[in-house]
Structure formats: structure tokens, C-alpha cells
Design a protein around this motif. Structure first.
Motif, PDB file in Angstrom:
ATOM      1  N   GLY A  32       0.788  -1.224   0.000  1.00  0.00           N
ATOM      2  CA  GLY A  32       0.000   0.000   0.000  1.00  0.00           C
ATOM      3  C   GLY A  32       0.820   1.273   0.000  1.00  0.00           C
ATOM      4  O   GLY A  32       0.276   2.352   0.188  1.00  0.00           O
ATOM      5  N   ARG A  33       2.124   1.152  -0.200  1.00  0.00           N
ATOM      6  CA  ARG A  33       3.012   2.305  -0.226  1.00  0.00           C
ATOM      7  C   ARG A  33       3.797   2.297  -1.537  1.00  0.00           C
ATOM      8  O   ARG A  33       3.871   1.272  -2.225  1.00  0.00           O
ATOM      9  CB  ARG A  33       4.008   2.252   0.941  1.00  0.00           C
ATOM     10  N   VAL A  79      -3.776   2.227  -3.173  1.00  0.00           N
ATOM     11  CA  VAL A  79      -3.110   3.417  -3.697  1.00  0.00           C
ATOM     12  C   VAL A  79      -3.976   3.989  -4.817  1.00  0.00           C
ATOM     13  O   VAL A  79      -4.322   3.282  -5.758  1.00  0.00           O
ATOM     14  CB  VAL A  79      -1.688   3.089  -4.232  1.00  0.00           C
ATOM     15  N   MET A  80      -4.352   5.251  -4.702  1.00  0.00           N
ATOM     16  CA  MET A  80      -5.199   5.887  -5.714  1.00  0.00           C
ATOM     17  C   MET A  80      -4.344   6.343  -6.893  1.00  0.00           C
ATOM     18  O   MET A  80      -3.349   7.047  -6.705  1.00  0.00           O
ATOM     19  CB  MET A  80      -5.941   7.076  -5.115  1.00  0.00           C
ATOM     20  N   VAL A  81      -4.768   5.934  -8.094  1.00  0.00           N
ATOM     21  CA  VAL A  81      -4.051   6.299  -9.320  1.00  0.00           C
ATOM     22  C   VAL A  81      -5.044   6.894 -10.303  1.00  0.00           C
ATOM     23  O   VAL A  81      -6.119   6.338 -10.523  1.00  0.00           O
ATOM     24  CB  VAL A  81      -3.362   5.066  -9.956  1.00  0.00           C
ATOM     25  N   GLU A  82      -4.673   8.018 -10.883  1.00  0.00           N
ATOM     26  CA  GLU A  82      -5.495   8.656 -11.902  1.00  0.00           C
ATOM     27  C   GLU A  82      -4.569   9.246 -12.952  1.00  0.00           C
ATOM     28  O   GLU A  82      -3.596   9.914 -12.617  1.00  0.00           O
ATOM     29  CB  GLU A  82      -6.354   9.753 -11.271  1.00  0.00           C
ATOM     30  N   ASP A  83      -4.888   8.990 -14.218  1.00  0.00           N
ATOM     31  CA  ASP A  83      -4.066   9.475 -15.326  1.00  0.00           C
ATOM     32  C   ASP A  83      -2.597   9.080 -15.147  1.00  0.00           C
ATOM     33  O   ASP A  83      -1.691   9.895 -15.322  1.00  0.00           O
ATOM     34  CB  ASP A  83      -4.183  10.994 -15.489  1.00  0.00           C
ATOM     35  N   ASP A  84      -2.380   7.819 -14.763  1.00  0.00           N
ATOM     36  CA  ASP A  84      -1.031   7.262 -14.579  1.00  0.00           C
ATOM     37  C   ASP A  84      -0.214   7.966 -13.509  1.00  0.00           C
ATOM     38  O   ASP A  84       1.014   7.985 -13.557  1.00  0.00           O
ATOM     39  CB  ASP A  84      -0.252   7.255 -15.906  1.00  0.00           C
ATOM     40  N   LYS A  85      -0.881   8.542 -12.521  1.00  0.00           N
ATOM     41  CA  LYS A  85      -0.177   9.243 -11.448  1.00  0.00           C
ATOM     42  C   LYS A  85      -0.796   8.879 -10.096  1.00  0.00           C
ATOM     43  O   LYS A  85      -2.015   8.858  -9.945  1.00  0.00           O
ATOM     44  CB  LYS A  85      -0.261  10.757 -11.651  1.00  0.00           C
ATOM     45  N   VAL A  86       0.075   8.605  -9.113  1.00  0.00           N
ATOM     46  CA  VAL A  86      -0.379   8.322  -7.757  1.00  0.00           C
ATOM     47  C   VAL A  86      -0.973   9.608  -7.191  1.00  0.00           C
ATOM     48  O   VAL A  86      -0.313  10.644  -7.154  1.00  0.00           O
ATOM     49  CB  VAL A  86       0.795   7.827  -6.879  1.00  0.00           C
TER      50      VAL A  86
END
Length: 108
Positions: free
Chosen positions: A20-21, A87-94
Motif C-alpha cells: 500500500g506504499r 493506492v489511488m491512481v489517476e491518469d497514470d499518477k499516484v
């Protein structure tokens, strides 16, 4: 090409990244005493995507971008693995990079 010893040091640190990190190529480089070798850490991680015992999906660039995603089989496997760990990811970014970041130098 870096020695196998360099790669093994990279993999040893990567194996310690908590569930988770995430951490960065540069943070791993600093942790193994090669602060200016983030790109070489990236090369080491390229091959680690297929290794079962190295959580390569938890290593991103210094801005939280999933720059190694094309080394994973499947279109969005790196993202899916991270999201399965919370881990939240959006548009290939954490998205929660600061709170998800693990610093191997202080194990925090």
C-alpha cells in the motif's frame, strides 16, 4: 551496464516497500548509496516487473508517475496492482503520493 550487485541492492530495497506504499527510483538510489543513479535503478526495475518476489509496481518516478507501466504485461496492470493495495491512481499518477510515499532511508 551496472553490475549484478547493483541490481541486487535495488531489489533488496524494493522488497522492503510496504504493502500500500510507493517509493521512487531516486529514493532507492539514495538508499543504496548511489544518489545520482535513479535512472540505473529504473533499468534494474524494468526487469523486475516479471519477478514474483520484487514489488516493482510500487516504484514510481519522483512525481508519482507510473513511468515503468509499459514493463508490466497487460494494459493497466501496474495501476491495477497499486489500486488493489489502496493506492489511488489517476491518469497514470499516484494521487495520494505524499501520504503513500515510503522513504527507505528512514523506513517511514
Amino acid at each position: 551496464m551496472p553490475s549484478d550487485n547493483f541490481y541486487q541492492k535495488v531489489y533488496e530495497v524494493a522488497r522492503k516497500i510496504p504493502y500500500g506504499r510507493v517509493t521512487s527510483y531516486g529514493a532507492i538510489a539514495k538508499a543504496i548509496g548511489a544518489a545520482k543513479s535513479a535512472r540505473m535503478v529504473g533499468y534494474a526495475m524494468n526487469g523486475a516487473a516479471a519477478m514474483q518476489d520484487v514489488p516493482a509496481h510500487r516504484v514510481v518516478n519522483r512525481n508519482g508517475l507510473l513511468t515503468g507501466k509499459h514493463h508490466f504485461s497487460g494494459t493497466h496492470l501496474m495501476q491495477q496492482l497499486l489500486e488493489s493495495e489502496g493506492v489511488m491512481v489517476e491518469d497514470d499518477k499516484v494521487q495520494n503520493f505524499k501520504t503513500s510515499f515510503w522513504d527507505p532511508m528512514c523506513d517511514c
